[in-house]
Design a protein around this motif. Sequence first.
Motif, mmCIF file in Angstrom:
data_model
loop_
_atom_site.group_PDB
_atom_site.id
_atom_site.type_symbol
_atom_site.label_atom_id
_atom_site.label_comp_id
_atom_site.label_asym_id
_atom_site.label_seq_id
_atom_site.Cartn_x
_atom_site.Cartn_y
_atom_site.Cartn_z
ATOM 1 N N GLY A 67 55.946 -43.802 -16.374
ATOM 2 C CA GLY A 67 56.020 -44.769 -17.468
ATOM 3 C C GLY A 67 57.420 -45.167 -17.873
ATOM 4 N N GLU A 68 58.445 -44.650 -17.196
ATOM 5 C CA GLU A 68 59.833 -44.968 -17.550
ATOM 6 C C GLU A 68 60.297 -46.236 -16.839
ATOM 7 O OE1 GLU A 68 64.351 -43.157 -16.967
ATOM 8 O OE2 GLU A 68 62.616 -41.887 -16.581
ATOM 9 N N ALA A 190 53.550 -57.446 -5.332
ATOM 10 C CA ALA A 190 53.798 -56.104 -5.860
ATOM 11 C C ALA A 190 52.794 -55.752 -6.958
ATOM 12 C CB ALA A 190 55.223 -56.006 -6.390
ATOM 13 N N LEU A 191 52.477 -56.706 -7.841
ATOM 14 C CA LEU A 191 51.538 -56.434 -8.921
ATOM 15 C C LEU A 191 50.129 -56.181 -8.404
ATOM 16 C CD1 LEU A 191 52.739 -59.100 -11.525
ATOM 17 C CD2 LEU A 191 53.137 -56.639 -11.586
ATOM 18 N N LEU A 192 49.738 -56.886 -7.347
ATOM 19 C CA LEU A 192 48.403 -56.702 -6.777
ATOM 20 C C LEU A 192 48.219 -55.318 -6.160
ATOM 21 C CD1 LEU A 192 47.706 -60.177 -5.122
ATOM 22 C CD2 LEU A 192 46.367 -59.101 -6.924
ATOM 23 N N ALA A 193 49.322 -54.686 -5.768
ATOM 24 C CA ALA A 193 49.244 -53.358 -5.157
ATOM 25 C C ALA A 193 48.964 -52.264 -6.180
ATOM 26 C CB ALA A 193 50.545 -53.049 -4.417
ATOM 27 N N ARG A 194 49.061 -52.572 -7.480
ATOM 28 C CA ARG A 194 48.844 -51.605 -8.557
ATOM 29 C C ARG A 194 49.623 -50.314 -8.300
ATOM 30 N NH1 ARG A 194 42.411 -52.702 -8.314
ATOM 31 N NH2 ARG A 194 42.414 -54.746 -9.286
ATOM 32 N N PRO A 195 50.933 -50.411 -8.219
ATOM 33 C CA PRO A 195 51.738 -49.265 -7.789
ATOM 34 C C PRO A 195 51.928 -48.225 -8.886
ATOM 35 C CG PRO A 195 53.159 -51.090 -8.356
ATOM 36 C CD PRO A 195 51.754 -51.603 -8.493
ATOM 37 N N GLN A 196 52.257 -46.990 -8.452
ATOM 38 C CA GLN A 196 52.692 -45.964 -9.387
ATOM 39 C C GLN A 196 54.189 -46.105 -9.672
ATOM 40 O OE1 GLN A 196 51.280 -41.857 -8.675
ATOM 41 N NE2 GLN A 196 50.133 -42.688 -6.942
ATOM 42 N N LEU A 197 54.924 -46.625 -8.669
ATOM 43 C CA LEU A 197 56.356 -46.894 -8.825
ATOM 44 C C LEU A 197 56.625 -48.305 -8.343
ATOM 45 C CD1 LEU A 197 59.339 -46.054 -9.351
ATOM 46 C CD2 LEU A 197 59.400 -45.250 -6.971
ATOM 47 N N GLY A 226 51.569 -46.233 -17.516
ATOM 48 C CA GLY A 226 52.046 -45.106 -16.736
ATOM 49 C C GLY A 226 52.796 -45.459 -15.478
ATOM 50 N N THR A 227 52.937 -46.750 -15.164
ATOM 51 C CA THR A 227 53.697 -47.156 -13.984
ATOM 52 C C THR A 227 55.187 -46.956 -14.243
ATOM 53 O OG1 THR A 227 52.040 -48.806 -13.370
ATOM 54 C CG2 THR A 227 54.239 -49.064 -12.426
ATOM 55 N N SER A 228 55.871 -46.317 -13.297
ATOM 56 C CA SER A 228 57.331 -46.174 -13.386
ATOM 57 C C SER A 228 57.976 -47.389 -12.740
ATOM 58 C CB SER A 228 57.777 -44.900 -12.672
ATOM 59 O OG SER A 228 57.161 -43.761 -13.227
ATOM 60 N N ILE A 229 59.103 -47.809 -13.296
ATOM 61 C CA ILE A 229 59.765 -49.023 -12.806
ATOM 62 C C ILE A 229 61.246 -48.745 -12.598
ATOM 63 C CG2 ILE A 229 60.334 -51.434 -13.306
ATOM 64 C CD1 ILE A 229 57.777 -51.483 -15.083
ATOM 65 N N LEU A 230 61.718 -49.027 -11.403
ATOM 66 C CA LEU A 230 63.157 -49.029 -11.113
ATOM 67 C C LEU A 230 63.615 -50.472 -11.129
ATOM 68 C CD1 LEU A 230 63.668 -46.366 -8.297
ATOM 69 C CD2 LEU A 230 64.934 -46.492 -10.443
#
Length: 554
Positions: A67-68, A190-197, A226-230
């Motif tokens: 989530g960061e 990228a959004l369609l992939a529902r990523p964790q990061l 809860g998705t982390s984002i760099l």
Amino acid sequence: MNAAMRRRHAALALPRFPPYRQYVAAHTKRAASVTQPTTPRLALAHITKRYPGVTANDDVSLSVAPGEIHAVLGENGAGKSTLMKIIFGAVKPDAGEVHFNGATAAISSPHDARNLGIAMVFQHFSLFDTLTVAENIALGLPQGSRGTGMKQLAEQIRTTAERYGLPLEPNRHVHTLSVGERQRVEIVRALLARPQLLILDEPTSVLTPQAVETLFVTLRQLSDEGTSILYISHKLDEIRALCHHATVMRMGKVTGVCDPRQETAASLSRLMIGGEPPREARIATERGPVRLTVRGLSLPRAHAFATELEKIALDVHAGEIVGIAGVSGNGQQELLGALSGEDTRADHGAVALAGKPVGRLDARARRRAGLSFVPEERLGRGAVPGMSLAANTLLSHQAPPYVRHGLVSPKAAAGLAAAVISRFRVKAAGPQALAKSLSGGNLQKFIVGREIESGPKVLIVAQPTWGVDVGAAAQIHNEILAMKATGCAILVVSEELDELFAICDRLHVIAKGRLSPSIPTEQATREQVGLWMSGLWEGGPASRHETAEVAHHG
């Protein structure tokens, strides 16, 4: 502005950022939860990557919690993009470990990364020009995310694009898209992939302020889920408004970690570049004769998804910088093609250089007439990726001493490349370095420098500081302003309103293939330009539509 136009503007209005202090207060509780001890979503330990003549990453370690939203800051060439490619499996590190959700991860390819739940939006797009939007997105999705077929995927694309304010047509071929529209494809994929990061490398570099705000609403929502984002960006105000933590890199090394919400844009800039960025020196100059004239420029669509140009008219004088703002995909690409000579379908008299009609002349002939052009797409159009910087100078320098009687002088070309590298402080191994080996910002500096070195009478620049750090952006702006002082006529097409307000004398806006009247920059406001970007100027495409509606219903 009439009542109908005001109603339309209200309907088009997008959510805006809350004031910065209000945003920080509202998110303090969530930020505190982010910093509590927990298993990191991602942990990098002692990552090192070397290339011939340069160490891109030198013993880099960082950690990102679930989530960061974590920023990675640094100058062009600091090693940020290389680090992100290592995480995504596109580049293999020479040393170090990657841990994902507490387990050691051997990410040897983007396929491995996607299956782990990692998605990335690249600064330089990873799209196939000959495929459609839907086909490109299908190739980049992990198994199980594509639905039952292309028809279902196309519907998912439309729904996601509309939800996040990133309009896309799934059946459109990528080669017909502008740079801004291609970036939308990357983000939606990228959004369609529902990523964790989710890794975002300069995601807002060609988005309008309204689209940026919509994207930030999306990113905050993903973070809450809860998705982390760099997040990599050179736009420091964005970093301060969006990110919980920031890792600062310089020359491949981590030089610090900070909470960007507790920093100013100036202090972040000092952390990035190790000092103060050069100040932009705007000097008053006397406007000279008209150097670029456009009258009645109308062009039908070159393909089904192109924008038709209608009665474009503008003048650019010697010693003047004229800016064109607009939402990506509203005719910028078509206008630049008609002005640069890539598209020669216009009437011969529709475009003139110093009074001489050039509408049917090709790009080479217009260069001989004193025109230089910096395209919005660096790799593939501004530079040939697999060729050296020295060889790339020949794209726009084909007269003596670089070429004589059809024979190229490698020594002269290398000398010019070295001069551009030195003058514009391009971080490269030397004139023989391949264009694709440079970071995006350094390649941009090289291309702008190459065109300025030709000493043009008219300079057309598209997206001059796309993805460029604060120091390099100020340097490019200063060089453009210096060209203005020499009497060059300069046309800047950009989706960065701050940039246009900073360096331009007059502004136009392009919307739906039509160009607004010009307005002196000191008289313009962001609100007015925002209205014009929706076509809402007197006689503009939106106002004409509403006038017709009022007449019809009246």
